[in-house]
Design an enzyme around this catalytic site. Structure first.
Site, PDB file in Angstrom:
ATOM      1  N   VAL A 126      20.413  73.500  31.526  1.00 16.40           N
ATOM      2  CA  VAL A 126      19.477  72.846  32.613  1.00 16.40           C
ATOM      3  C   VAL A 126      20.069  71.505  32.098  1.00 16.40           C
ATOM      4  O   VAL A 126      20.287  70.531  33.120  1.00 16.40           O
ATOM      5  CB  VAL A 126      17.714  72.719  32.040  1.00 16.40           C
ATOM      6  N   LYS A 127      21.019  70.636  30.771  1.00 19.81           N
ATOM      7  CA  LYS A 127      21.477  69.896  30.784  1.00 19.81           C
ATOM      8  C   LYS A 127      22.360  68.918  31.622  1.00 19.81           C
ATOM      9  O   LYS A 127      22.549  68.604  32.265  1.00 19.81           O
ATOM     10  CB  LYS A 127      21.729  69.460  29.726  1.00 19.81           C
ATOM     11  N   ASP A 128      23.372  70.104  32.642  1.00 22.96           N
ATOM     12  CA  ASP A 128      23.825  70.005  33.398  1.00 22.96           C
ATOM     13  C   ASP A 128      23.734  69.087  34.913  1.00 22.96           C
ATOM     14  O   ASP A 128      24.604  67.875  35.007  1.00 22.96           O
ATOM     15  CB  ASP A 128      24.939  71.197  34.320  1.00 22.96           C
ATOM     16  N   ALA A 167      23.257  65.212  33.040  1.00 24.98           N
ATOM     17  CA  ALA A 167      24.572  64.624  32.983  1.00 24.98           C
ATOM     18  C   ALA A 167      25.049  64.620  34.020  1.00 24.98           C
ATOM     19  O   ALA A 167      25.465  63.232  34.066  1.00 24.98           O
ATOM     20  CB  ALA A 167      25.234  65.434  32.387  1.00 24.98           C
TER      21      ALA A 167
END
Length: 473
Positions: free
Chosen positions: A62-64, A67
């Site tokens: 999910v951090k894509d 970022a």
């Protein structure tokens, strides 16, 4: 220059363009992740439980989304320029997302990780060309040697460095408001009734919750929290699930959007993640295990009209040497024996129904005293039109008498304390236990929204002691 940096990475009305056709870079494949229904692990449940598979993002988490959003904003604002260095304190997945974006755009990356991170995550960061600094876990969050403290120092010392600071960067919740929330709403055709997610930075749950509640204020937001995290009000202690739970409250987290918390231990989290792989074919991380375990507990109280969405945070490939390994589980004493679900209704049934004694806020303190004396009870729920509005305890009435007040001239509404918490009778008994453990003197049990009984600490003691004796025979 475009006034909205996020709009430059979210074409088509503010939504990611998905996975159709040819993309200019891998970054354009971020978002529009699948929403998948669970089947085998939900056996016996009436409600639908779905998982939003963020592991389908190109960086596998999910951090894509976060970022890409933070870097786009930094470039737009001039905080990050060509040849610059990205420095972040990260639980791993944010680093992967940042390293992936940096690889496309040509930035240097240095990431500071706590020492409990898996070897796979560290190797993955290095595979994208990132540099990794390891710091101790068991230090205060504001200590210079903490992973945030070390990241701050490096950002000051390295020329052209920029620190995204995912715990304070508002692009974090904003990208979930702009993408993840709308995706879930559209994928469920607006039928979602509950969203379940853990809190690391709090960006995902805050952004998604804000969007969903704008579409339908009745959507319930459930925080899934590891035992030991302070976010749900527990006693601080260490835990092994990575990426969620905190010993402080991040600025990117709006706790007012969370309707209720469900606390899940390490063993249950990891065994749920293992069950997802073996029974649903979904190889996901431990934080997803926490989310799904909480979603399954929450779904026990719901009917077939409900749609519960749990966040699938990241891939399980980063944890093959940890909770997917039987020896690691045994070495860390995380063997899990699933107990038969015990609902509040089970306790009430075993104890036997009793008269629920309540009082109106318009009644007098003298009437409250008489009720307590005649019924031999120590507290009174205060109801108005069938809804809890307060409570009266023995000590409150003692204070009225001690101060030489006339209880016949003092209304209950003037002296009542906050209402006792309410839980549906179908809810797992552990949730009542956690509320009582937090200092509440009782929990009101409801059925179809109507208060029907009260559960106290002695009720739990007697019920569990009876079960212990029965199982010991």
């Amino acid at each position: 220059m475009h006034r909205d940096p996020l709009a430059t990475i979210l074409p088509h009305g503010g939504l990611p363009i998905g996975n159709a056709g040819i993309h200019d870079t891998v970054l354009q494949t971020i978002g529009w992740t699948p929403l998948v229904r669970l089947h085998r692990v939900t056996e016996g449940l009436s409600a639908q439980v779905l998982v939003k598979l963020e592991s389908a993002n190109p960086g596998n988490s999910v951090k894509d989304r976060v970022a890409w959003a933070m870097i786009a904003t930094a470039e737009h604002e001039g905080w990050l320029r060509p040849g610059g260095t990205i420095i972040e304190a990260t639980a791993g997945n944010t680093g992967v997302g940042l390293a992936m974006v940096a690889a496309v755009k040509g930035y240097r990356c240095i990431f500071v990780l706590p020492d409990k991170m898996s070897h796979e995550k560290i190797s993955l960061l290095k595979a994208y060309g990132a540099e990794v600094v390891i710091t101790p876990t068991n230090v205060p969050p504001d200590a210079p040697e903490s992973y945030n403290g070390v990241a701050d120092r490096l950002a000051r010392e390295i020329p052209g460095a920029w620190r995204p600071n995912q715990f304070t960067n508002l692009s974090n919740p904003e990208i979930h408001y702009r993408s993840t929330g709308p995706e879930i709403w559209k994928q469920t055709d607006g039928r979602i009734t509950a969203f379940v997610a853990g809190v690391g930075t709090g960006g995902t749950i805050s952004g998604v919750a804000r969007y969903l509640k704008e579409q339908n204020p009745d959507v319930r937001i459930v925080g899934a929290d590891p035992e030991g995290s302070v976010l749900s009000g527990g006693t601080p202690k260490s835990w092994k699930v990575e990426g969620i739970g905190e010993d402080f409250v991040p600025k990117t987290f709006n706790s007012q959007l969370v309707d209720e918390w469900i606390r899940v231990g390490d063993a249950e989290s990891f065994h749920t993640a293992r069950a997802l792989a073996r029974q649903e074919g979904m190889l996901l991380g431990g934080s997803t295990g926490t989310n799904v375990a909480a979603a399954l507990r929450y779904a026990r109280r719901l009917g077939p009209e409900h749609v519960v969405v749990a966040l699938g945070c990241d891939t399980g490939r980063n944890y093959l040497s940890k909770f997917f390994d039987d020896k690691w589980m045994a070495d860390n004493q995380l063997l899990f024996v699933e107990r038969a679900p015990q609902a509040i209704a089970d306790l009430i049934r075993a104890r036997g129904k009793r008269e629920l004694v309540t009082i109106s806020p318009d009644a007098t303190a003298e009437q409250a005293i008489q009720l307590m004396e005649s019924k031999d009870i120590s507290q009174l729920p205060v109801l108005a039109e069938g809804k809890p509005v307060g409570s009266v305890q023995e000590i409150t009435l003692a204070r009225v008498l001690h101060d030489a007040g006339d209880p016949s001239k003092v209304s209950v509404g003037e002296i009542m304390a906050r209402p006792l918490p309410t839980l549906d009778a179908a809810v797992h008994l552990d949730e009542a236990y956690r509320l009582l453990l937090a200092g509440n003197t009782g929990v009101l049990a409801t059925d179809d929204g109507k208060v029907v009984d009260i559960v106290t600490r002695i009720d739990l003691v007697q019920y569990w002691d009876r079960l212990r004796k029965e199982h010991g025979k």
